[in-house]
Design an enzyme around this catalytic site. Structure first.
Site, PDB file in Angstrom:
ATOM      1  N   ASP A  11       1.207   5.168  24.208  1.00 16.34           N
ATOM      2  CA  ASP A  11      -0.024   5.571  23.525  1.00 16.34           C
ATOM      3  C   ASP A  11      -1.167   5.725  24.511  1.00 16.34           C
ATOM      4  O   ASP A  11      -1.409   4.839  25.341  1.00 16.34           O
ATOM      5  CB  ASP A  11      -0.421   4.525  22.473  1.00 16.34           C
ATOM      6  CG  ASP A  11       0.381   4.661  21.189  1.00 16.34           C
ATOM      7  OD1 ASP A  11       1.118   5.655  21.043  1.00 16.34           O
ATOM      8  OD2 ASP A  11       0.277   3.763  20.329  1.00 16.34           O
ATOM      9  N   LYS A  38       5.464   4.003  15.828  1.00 18.40           N
ATOM     10  CA  LYS A  38       5.327   3.294  14.560  1.00 18.40           C
ATOM     11  C   LYS A  38       6.313   2.137  14.419  1.00 18.40           C
ATOM     12  O   LYS A  38       5.937   1.022  14.051  1.00 18.40           O
ATOM     13  CB  LYS A  38       5.457   4.269  13.391  1.00 18.40           C
ATOM     14  CG  LYS A  38       4.225   5.125  13.203  1.00 18.40           C
ATOM     15  CD  LYS A  38       4.258   5.899  11.920  1.00 18.40           C
ATOM     16  CE  LYS A  38       2.913   6.578  11.683  1.00 18.40           C
ATOM     17  NZ  LYS A  38       1.826   5.601  11.451  1.00 18.40           N
ATOM     18  N   ASN A 183       0.515   6.185   2.988  1.00 17.24           N
ATOM     19  CA  ASN A 183      -0.919   6.134   2.729  1.00 17.24           C
ATOM     20  C   ASN A 183      -1.243   7.195   1.682  1.00 17.24           C
ATOM     21  O   ASN A 183      -0.352   7.896   1.190  1.00 17.24           O
ATOM     22  CB  ASN A 183      -1.743   6.293   4.011  1.00 17.24           C
ATOM     23  CG  ASN A 183      -1.592   7.653   4.670  1.00 17.24           C
ATOM     24  OD1 ASN A 183      -1.239   8.649   4.029  1.00 17.24           O
ATOM     25  ND2 ASN A 183      -1.856   7.716   5.959  1.00 17.24           N
ATOM     26  N   GLY A 221      -6.736   2.732   3.003  1.00 19.13           N
ATOM     27  CA  GLY A 221      -7.762   2.497   4.003  1.00 19.13           C
ATOM     28  C   GLY A 221      -8.638   1.310   3.655  1.00 19.13           C
ATOM     29  O   GLY A 221      -8.151   0.249   3.262  1.00 19.13           O
ATOM     30  N   GLY A 224      -8.189  -0.778   0.396  1.00 16.20           N
ATOM     31  CA  GLY A 224      -7.118  -1.748   0.236  1.00 16.20           C
ATOM     32  C   GLY A 224      -5.788  -1.069  -0.008  1.00 16.20           C
ATOM     33  O   GLY A 224      -5.482  -0.035   0.601  1.00 16.20           O
ATOM     34  N   ASP A 245     -11.351  -0.238  15.880  1.00 18.41           N
ATOM     35  CA  ASP A 245     -10.349   0.793  16.111  1.00 18.41           C
ATOM     36  C   ASP A 245      -9.307   0.681  15.000  1.00 18.41           C
ATOM     37  O   ASP A 245      -8.602  -0.328  14.915  1.00 18.41           O
ATOM     38  CB  ASP A 245      -9.714   0.603  17.488  1.00 18.41           C
ATOM     39  CG  ASP A 245      -8.615   1.618  17.804  1.00 18.41           C
ATOM     40  OD1 ASP A 245      -8.334   2.483  16.950  1.00 18.41           O
ATOM     41  OD2 ASP A 245      -8.041   1.533  18.903  1.00 18.41           O
ATOM     42  N   ASP A 251       0.335   0.225  10.774  1.00 20.54           N
ATOM     43  CA  ASP A 251       1.495  -0.462  11.349  1.00 20.54           C
ATOM     44  C   ASP A 251       1.356  -1.975  11.246  1.00 20.54           C
ATOM     45  O   ASP A 251       2.334  -2.683  10.969  1.00 20.54           O
ATOM     46  CB  ASP A 251       1.679  -0.054  12.812  1.00 20.54           C
ATOM     47  CG  ASP A 251       2.052   1.416  12.955  1.00 20.54           C
ATOM     48  OD1 ASP A 251       2.628   1.973  12.001  1.00 20.54           O
ATOM     49  OD2 ASP A 251       1.770   2.004  14.018  1.00 20.54           O
ATOM     50  N   GLY A 286      -6.852  -0.605  20.259  1.00 22.25           N
ATOM     51  CA  GLY A 286      -5.466  -0.289  20.562  1.00 22.25           C
ATOM     52  C   GLY A 286      -4.519  -0.434  19.395  1.00 22.25           C
ATOM     53  O   GLY A 286      -4.914  -0.704  18.260  1.00 22.25           O
TER      54      GLY A 286
END
Length: 303
Positions: A11, A38, A183, A221, A224, A245, A251, A286
């Protein structure tokens, strides 16, 4: 033992004041390089919490960051003894832009992850048969995910599927899924229903249940997560924190859910715990190295 089958990435996390406009060149603040992908992130989250987390994946033999990748996985206490080299390939990679409010944009390159094949999974079926829980995601070939779901169903191993990045799923695959965690955008891609309200999330969940999925969690998001077991449903609110971040949020949530389920908790308890894990993760920079320890999570929520 929790088994994750999926991606390893390098990443590249770029921090900037805002996202660039189309055609614009702008300065960023800094770049951080760490292990990601992931499946790797999710099993790292579970392992950091104390689970015996095992990863099945492929890494590139032509990459200059292999030592960094494996050091990060070792830091998270992930068992990588079954991970193999993909000859002639670079590691998969993720290019992550993060603005000052913590929002992100991500582009991934498949690389060695494309060689996580059904044959590789078949070779490691004895490992799957020993697992108490299995996890996968869509950064690897779709036919591998389908094969894994079928084998998990055959051997009665609960499987968590994170359908990201979204790809069309055959109806047969839904029938073997213990827990589906999209999501809101992925849920819309799979069902055609735009998820803006709890009622929308419930409608999406009903469609997934009709296809054969036992449990559904739709992550929303900062709002919740919406949780459904086919009989009951509940909106589980997120923790009110200021994100630094958000790139590892999903994940970390998935890893937290897997850990809680491995401890015999209900899907609703697992979602609450997953929210606690994610709330700690997004306050750090990160992906993999943002995953919190069990003590850090238990400071705000105990199973």
């Amino acid at each position: 033992m929790i088994l994750a089958v999926g991606s390893i990435n390098v990443d590249y996390i770029i921090h900037s004041k805002r996202m660039p406009y189309d055609g614009e060149t702008m300065y960023g603040k800094q770049v951080t390089i760490m292990a990601g992908g992931k499946a790797s992130n999710q099993i790292a989250a579970a392992a950091r919490l104390g689970a015996h987390g095992v990863l099945l994946s492929k890494y590139g033999g032509m990459d200059g960051y292999l030592e960094k990748v494996f050091n990060d996985l070792k830091w998270a206490n992930v068992d990588t003894q079954y991970v193999e080299a993909a000859e002639g390939e670079y590691c998969g990679s993720g290019y992550i832009m993060v603005n000052e409010t913590g929002d992100n944009r991500i582009i991934i390159i498949e690389g060695a992850n494309g060689q996580v094949t059904p044959q590789y999974v078949e070779k490691n079926l004895p490992l799957l048969q020993k697992a108490t829980l299995c996890m996968t995601e869509f950064m690897i070939p779709m036919n591998t995910c389908e094969y894994l779901a079928a084998q998990a169903k055959k051997y009665d191993i609960p499987i968590i599927v994170n359908p990201s990045p979204t790809r069309p799923m055959p109806d047969e695959m839904y029938k073997g899924i213990y827990l589906l965690i999209p999501n809101e955008h992925e849920a819309e891609e799979l069902t055609g229903i735009q998820v803006e309200t709890e009622r929308d999330a419930l409608e999406c969940s009903h469609l997934f249940h009709q296809k054969g999925v036992k449990n559904v969690i739709i992550t929303l998001g900062k709002r919740g997560a919406f949780v459904s077991d086919g009989s009951c449903s509940e909106m589980v609110p997120a923790y009110p924190v200021t994100p630094l971040d958000t790139s590892g949020a999903g994940d970390s949530f998935n890893g937290g859910v897997a850990y809680a389920l491995s401890k015999g908790k209900t899907i609703f308890e697992a979602a609450r715990f997953g929210n606690a894990v994610a709330s700690q993760s997004i306050q750090r920079t990160g992906t993999m190295q943002s995953m919190p320890s069990l003590a850090e999570v238990e400071a705000i929520y105990k199973l």
